[in-house]
Design a protein around this motif. Structure first.
Motif, PDB file in Angstrom:
ATOM      1  N   GLY A 194       0.799  -1.220   0.000  1.00  0.00           N
ATOM      2  CA  GLY A 194       0.000   0.000   0.000  1.00  0.00           C
ATOM      3  C   GLY A 194       0.828   1.265   0.000  1.00  0.00           C
ATOM      4  N   ALA A 195       1.937   1.269   0.749  1.00  0.00           N
ATOM      5  CA  ALA A 195       2.787   2.455   0.806  1.00  0.00           C
ATOM      6  C   ALA A 195       3.401   2.741  -0.564  1.00  0.00           C
ATOM      7  CB  ALA A 195       3.881   2.264   1.857  1.00  0.00           C
ATOM      8  N   GLU A 196       3.853   1.687  -1.246  1.00  0.00           N
ATOM      9  CA  GLU A 196       4.412   1.865  -2.583  1.00  0.00           C
ATOM     10  C   GLU A 196       3.332   2.304  -3.566  1.00  0.00           C
ATOM     11  OE1 GLU A 196       6.684  -1.371  -4.105  1.00  0.00           O
ATOM     12  OE2 GLU A 196       8.007  -1.492  -2.364  1.00  0.00           O
ATOM     13  N   ALA A 197       2.118   1.798  -3.381  1.00  0.00           N
ATOM     14  CA  ALA A 197       1.008   2.192  -4.247  1.00  0.00           C
ATOM     15  C   ALA A 197       0.721   3.681  -4.101  1.00  0.00           C
ATOM     16  CB  ALA A 197      -0.240   1.382  -3.903  1.00  0.00           C
ATOM     17  N   TYR A 198       0.726   4.156  -2.859  1.00  0.00           N
ATOM     18  CA  TYR A 198       0.496   5.586  -2.608  1.00  0.00           C
ATOM     19  C   TYR A 198       1.579   6.416  -3.304  1.00  0.00           C
ATOM     20  CZ  TYR A 198      -0.346   9.968  -0.143  1.00  0.00           C
ATOM     21  OH  TYR A 198      -0.611  11.290   0.150  1.00  0.00           O
TER      22      TYR A 198
ATOM     23  N   VAL B 256      -5.110  -0.621  -9.856  1.00  0.00           N
ATOM     24  CA  VAL B 256      -5.608  -1.979  -9.605  1.00  0.00           C
ATOM     25  C   VAL B 256      -4.825  -2.504  -8.408  1.00  0.00           C
ATOM     26  CG1 VAL B 256      -5.877  -4.309 -10.512  1.00  0.00           C
ATOM     27  CG2 VAL B 256      -6.130  -2.347 -12.038  1.00  0.00           C
ATOM     28  N   MET B 257      -5.506  -2.759  -7.298  1.00  0.00           N
ATOM     29  CA  MET B 257      -4.799  -3.036  -6.047  1.00  0.00           C
ATOM     30  C   MET B 257      -5.337  -4.240  -5.296  1.00  0.00           C
ATOM     31  SD  MET B 257      -3.733  -0.368  -3.058  1.00  0.00           S
ATOM     32  CE  MET B 257      -5.347   0.386  -2.917  1.00  0.00           C
TER      33      MET B 257
ATOM     34  N   THR C  79      -6.252   2.401   0.273  1.00  0.00           N
ATOM     35  CA  THR C  79      -7.405   2.899  -0.485  1.00  0.00           C
ATOM     36  C   THR C  79      -7.926   4.206   0.086  1.00  0.00           C
ATOM     37  OG1 THR C  79      -8.112   0.710  -1.238  1.00  0.00           O
ATOM     38  CG2 THR C  79      -9.790   2.408  -1.164  1.00  0.00           C
ATOM     39  N   GLY C  80      -8.122   4.237   1.394  1.00  0.00           N
ATOM     40  CA  GLY C  80      -8.637   5.443   2.021  1.00  0.00           C
ATOM     41  C   GLY C  80      -7.695   6.619   1.867  1.00  0.00           C
TER      42      GLY C  80
END
Length: 217
Positions: A35-39, A51-52, A66-67
């Protein structure tokens, strides 16, 4: 469509990248392992679609990310990918900003349809899960305000991460290391979880986690 893929398995990221890049209207411009890398990827690349995977141990989960991403980058639409067809979990991820929800067992065609649907401003939910969601909404309406309601709705996103780790037997220090938070914060979350769910002991917490299928995540 510019797309970022977030999944903790490299082979999954590679496979989805090949599938999506093969489409004339899609381009994968980045990937992430948690999630941190996605952000960070969304902040840097500003994709149309993220897409996660919702569960990406040991880093930050897709549910938490997501939030955060939806709050800071509302223009990026988020499609949640998961192994679990649980309507309560579905309700929670949609409430936290996701625009769609696809099972990992779904065929490639469904993933492509979901991406195109949310890109055009719609919400994509598999028909089977849509029916479950409607039932869950009716159930929540009927039981609104009931003291005995023990759905995921009572728990925060972070509490939903802490609860299954406690149930699996991890200590406070181990949970703190996995979630990159302090031991004191873990203890505070644990106290809130026990209070919200009216649980008195770890065995009761484990029983609750089993009932809600949290130990599979």
């Amino acid at each position: 469509m510019k797309i970022v893929i977030a999944d903790d398995h490299a082979i999954v990221r590679s496979g989805f990248t090949m599938i999506l890049n093969f489409q004339p209207d899609m381009e994968v411009i980045g990937t992430a392992a948690d999630g941190a890398e996605a952000y960070a990827a969304v902040a840097k690349l500003r994709p149309d679609i993220l897409v996660m995977d919702v569960s990406m141990p040991p880093g930050e989960s897709g549910l938490v990310a997501t939030g955060k991403i939806k709050a800071d980058f509302p223009e990026t639409r988020i499609l949640i990918l998961t192994m679990h067809d649980d309507e309560e979990y579905l309700f929670h991820v949609l409430k936290n900003g996701a625009s769609g929800y696809v099972l990992k067992s779904a065929p490639d065609e469904e993933l492509l349809l979901a991406i195109r649907t949310i890109y055009e401003g719609g919400t994509y939910i598999h028909p089977k899960m849509a029916n479950s969601l409607v039932r869950e909404l009716f159930s929540r309406t009927e039981t609104s305000g009931s003291a005995g309601d023990d759905t995921f709705e009572q728990l925060s996103v972070r509490e939903l991460e802490v609860l299954p780790l406690i149930a699996k037997g991890y200590g406070n220090k181990e949970i703190a290391e996995k979630l990159f938070i302090s031991v004191k914060t873990v203890e505070a979350h644990k106290a809130k979880i026990m209070g919200k769910l009216n649980l008195k002991s770890r065995p009761e917490l484990v029983e609750y986690a089993l009932k809600k299928k949290l130990l599979d995540r």
